[in-house]
Design an enzyme around this catalytic site. Structure first.
Site, PDB file in Angstrom:
ATOM      1  N   GLY A   1       0.772  -1.189   0.189  1.00  0.00           N
ATOM      2  CA  GLY A   1       0.053   0.015   0.049  1.00  0.00           C
ATOM      3  C   GLY A   1       0.841   1.093   0.010  1.00  0.00           C
TER       4      GLY A   1
ATOM      5  CD  GLN B   1       3.592   5.725   2.628  1.00  0.00           C
ATOM      6  OE1 GLN B   1       2.634   5.148   2.212  1.00  0.00           O
ATOM      7  NE2 GLN B   1       4.540   4.872   3.047  1.00  0.00           N
TER       8      GLN B   1
ATOM      9  CB  CYS C   1       5.591   2.324   7.351  1.00  0.00           C
ATOM     10  SG  CYS C   1       5.139   3.780   6.562  1.00  0.00           S
ATOM     11  CG  LEU C   2       6.822   1.152   1.338  1.00  0.00           C
ATOM     12  CD1 LEU C   2       6.079   1.499   0.132  1.00  0.00           C
ATOM     13  CD2 LEU C   2       7.668   0.116   1.067  1.00  0.00           C
TER      14      LEU C   2
ATOM     15  CG  HIS D   1      -0.050   1.452   7.523  1.00  0.00           C
ATOM     16  ND1 HIS D   1       0.766   1.029   8.221  1.00  0.00           N
ATOM     17  CD2 HIS D   1       0.500   2.134   6.530  1.00  0.00           C
ATOM     18  CE1 HIS D   1       1.843   1.443   8.124  1.00  0.00           C
ATOM     19  NE2 HIS D   1       1.886   2.108   6.866  1.00  0.00           N
ATOM     20  CD  GLU D   2      -0.724   2.366   2.813  1.00  0.00           C
ATOM     21  OE1 GLU D   2      -0.308   3.673   2.627  1.00  0.00           O
ATOM     22  OE2 GLU D   2      -0.163   1.407   3.186  1.00  0.00           O
TER      23      GLU D   2
ATOM     24  CG  HIS E   1       0.690   6.835   5.537  1.00  0.00           C
ATOM     25  ND1 HIS E   1       1.776   7.571   6.092  1.00  0.00           N
ATOM     26  CD2 HIS E   1       1.105   5.474   5.254  1.00  0.00           C
ATOM     27  CE1 HIS E   1       2.750   6.296   6.204  1.00  0.00           C
ATOM     28  NE2 HIS E   1       2.361   5.454   5.720  1.00  0.00           N
TER      29      HIS E   1
HETATM   30 NI    NI Z   1       3.085   3.416   5.711  1.00  0.00          NI
END
Ligand code: NI
Length: 167
Positions: free
Chosen positions: A48, A53, A94-95, A136-137, A140
């Site tokens: 995701g 991000q 998380c990226l 989670h997304e 963000h």
């Molecule tokens: Ni993330």
């Protein structure tokens, strides 16, 4: 298509509340952004990615949970409209905080509504990894990171580990 730069912990855009999007069906610029977000996500082996991000403070996420028949999709202005009482702990990374992960507790089942790239309202009933990923997304988009869902002790441990491998 292009791989975009992923913002990491400390970047201000990750902490901002992202703006609602007025979805214009098949807008070429938005279509390109979605393609680039998918390419960036796959390149980083993520499931995701939220627009903040990649430095874009708009309420847009792309998701591809690689299990069963889950297909990739993009969603604008997603929100959790219902959350089940039962909570579940699951491993999250998380990226934007590379190479660390932790167990995060979240509702096991959620209903999410949003708008697809054609401008249609969609409703997703999710459990398992998809429910976790969506929450989670969506976090963000509100400037929330999974670290914020941990106890202070656990958060400090993860931050220490993260800073150690970053230096
Ligand atoms: Ni993330």
């Amino acid at each position: 298509m292009a791989i975009l730069k992923i913002e990491t912990l400390g970047s201000e855009v990750l902490r901002r509340r992202a703006d609602e999007v007025e979805v214009v069906a098949d807008d070429p610029e938005t279509a390109r952004l979605i393609e680039d977000m998918f390419e960036t996500m796959y390149d980083a082996h993520g499931i995701g990615l939220a627009a903040p991000q990649v430095g874009i403070s708009r309420r847009l996420i792309v998701v591809h949970v690689n299990e069963e028949d889950e297909k990739p999709f993009a969603l604008f202005n997603p929100r959790v409209v219902e959350a089940g009482k039962a909570k579940e702990k699951g491993e999250e990374g998380c990226l934007s905080i590379p190479n660390v992960s932790a167990l995060v507790e979240r509702p096991a089942e959620v209903v999410v509504e949003g708008v697809d790239p054609k401008g249609n309202t969609v409703r997703i009933e999710a459990d398992g990894m998809l429910a976790r990923c969506l929450q989670h997304e969506i976090d963000h988009l509100d400037g929330i990171l999974f670290l914020d869902r941990l106890s202070p002790l656990k958060r400090n441990m993860i931050l220490k580990k993260y800073r150690k491998q970053e230096s």
